[in-house]
Design an enzyme around this catalytic site. Sequence first.
Site, mmCIF file in Angstrom:
data_model
loop_
_atom_site.group_PDB
_atom_site.id
_atom_site.type_symbol
_atom_site.label_atom_id
_atom_site.label_comp_id
_atom_site.label_asym_id
_atom_site.label_seq_id
_atom_site.Cartn_x
_atom_site.Cartn_y
_atom_site.Cartn_z
ATOM 1 N N LYS A 150 30.155 116.711 59.202
ATOM 2 C CA LYS A 150 31.064 116.933 58.076
ATOM 3 C C LYS A 150 30.402 116.537 56.775
ATOM 4 O O LYS A 150 29.876 115.429 56.721
ATOM 5 C CB LYS A 150 32.310 116.074 58.312
ATOM 6 C CG LYS A 150 33.295 116.098 57.184
ATOM 7 C CD LYS A 150 34.366 115.080 57.415
ATOM 8 C CE LYS A 150 35.226 115.059 56.174
ATOM 9 N NZ LYS A 150 36.076 113.930 56.101
ATOM 10 N N LYS A 187 29.156 111.924 59.000
ATOM 11 C CA LYS A 187 30.027 112.172 57.851
ATOM 12 C C LYS A 187 29.306 111.710 56.597
ATOM 13 O O LYS A 187 29.004 110.525 56.443
ATOM 14 C CB LYS A 187 31.351 111.425 58.013
ATOM 15 C CG LYS A 187 32.243 111.595 56.790
ATOM 16 C CD LYS A 187 33.621 111.034 57.008
ATOM 17 C CE LYS A 187 34.432 111.138 55.731
ATOM 18 N NZ LYS A 187 35.784 110.599 55.894
HETATM 19 C C1 PBG Z 1 39.281 110.065 55.214
HETATM 20 C C2 PBG Z 1 38.860 111.480 55.263
HETATM 21 C C3 PBG Z 1 38.319 112.284 54.240
HETATM 22 C C4 PBG Z 1 38.237 113.582 54.773
HETATM 23 C C5 PBG Z 1 38.687 113.520 56.080
HETATM 24 N N1 PBG Z 1 39.052 112.208 56.370
HETATM 25 C C6 PBG Z 1 37.979 112.000 52.842
HETATM 26 C C7 PBG Z 1 36.977 111.007 52.458
HETATM 27 O O1 PBG Z 1 36.209 110.485 53.266
HETATM 28 O O2 PBG Z 1 36.983 110.706 51.274
HETATM 29 C C8 PBG Z 1 37.771 114.792 54.023
HETATM 30 C C9 PBG Z 1 38.279 116.109 54.525
HETATM 31 C C10 PBG Z 1 38.158 117.244 53.573
HETATM 32 O O3 PBG Z 1 37.566 117.158 52.494
HETATM 33 O O4 PBG Z 1 38.678 118.321 53.931
HETATM 34 N N2 PBG Z 1 38.282 109.131 55.237
#
Ligand code: PBG
Length: 319
Positions: free
Chosen positions: A243, A190
């Site tokens: 992601k 991520k």
């Molecule tokens: C929470 C989380 C996020 C997303 C999924 N879980 C946001 C972030 O890390 O700021 C992003 C999902 C999306 O942009 O569709 N930590």
Amino acid sequence: MRRTASLRGLVRETQLAPGRLVEPIFVSEAAGATAAGREPVAAMPGVDRVSVAVAVEQARTAADLGIAGVLLFGVPTDKDAEGSGAWEPDGVVQLTVGAIKQAVPELVVMTDVCLCEYTDHGHCGVLRSDGVVDNDATLELLARVASSHARAGADLVAPSDMMDGRVGAIRAELDSDGYTDVGILAYSAKFASAFYGPFREAAGSTPAFGDRRSYQLDPANGQEAIREALLDVQEGADMVMVKPALAYGDLIHAIKDATGLPVAAYNVSGEYAMVKAAAAAGYLDERQAVTEILTSLHRAGADLVISYHAADAARWLAQ
Ligand code: PBG
């Protein structure tokens, strides 16, 4: 071999199927207090924050379309420094999991495990007195959140916080609480990305200060992303995730190769918003663009794709 549609179909290497799609749903306490049970998200046309009842309707529609599962995010009204709302037994995610499992038992229910929607500072973990996220103190809280989702009936919990050691901590807690059959979809690779902007509006999770670069991956680092995925496998992940998706096809491929596990690609909020904005402006054809994006993520090596376009794509596939 490209002359006709049947010839192209005969040699097509990658097939789209609704059974490989997961639809994210934002369940919100405030939306529950509105008459329609919905609040629009300005940066994500077509996506609403919804009440528990509307989430169940959406889940039923998804199942009718052949979509494999939903991924639930909670948007609470009250926040605190620890994010304690995240593990309340009657929290909005816990209630929704139970309601969906009762109404549509065959649908796979996944839950996002993080604290950022529940902390008053918007970070994904608790803070030390110097304002830095305390990795190890956060693990215990994440494990509590995951266990509360499992108790509610979740099939898979999906930690998105990017703390080191969270998959192992969550696995141990699930096992000791008797949830040995609940799986973990780890948000392994991520990245600290600009493409989460619309999500943070939807979930109310923009950090009050600073950013997430001290815990999410640097977009410049591919080797490190593979190491993160392998660590999550060692700690007990059942599936791993890359992601965002569009700019990270190399890592979808590399992580599939390196782990051999089911790989999920998260086609995130900013990627959805880009397509929506361009389509609204008449700059591209939404259906063609989405079909191409989803196909390419599977071609890169994703077994499943999490997408805000899941219901549209499933409808298009049925036509
Ligand atoms: C929470 C989380 C996020 C997303 C999924 N879980 C946001 C972030 O890390 O700021 C992003 C999902 C999306 O942009 O569709 N930590």
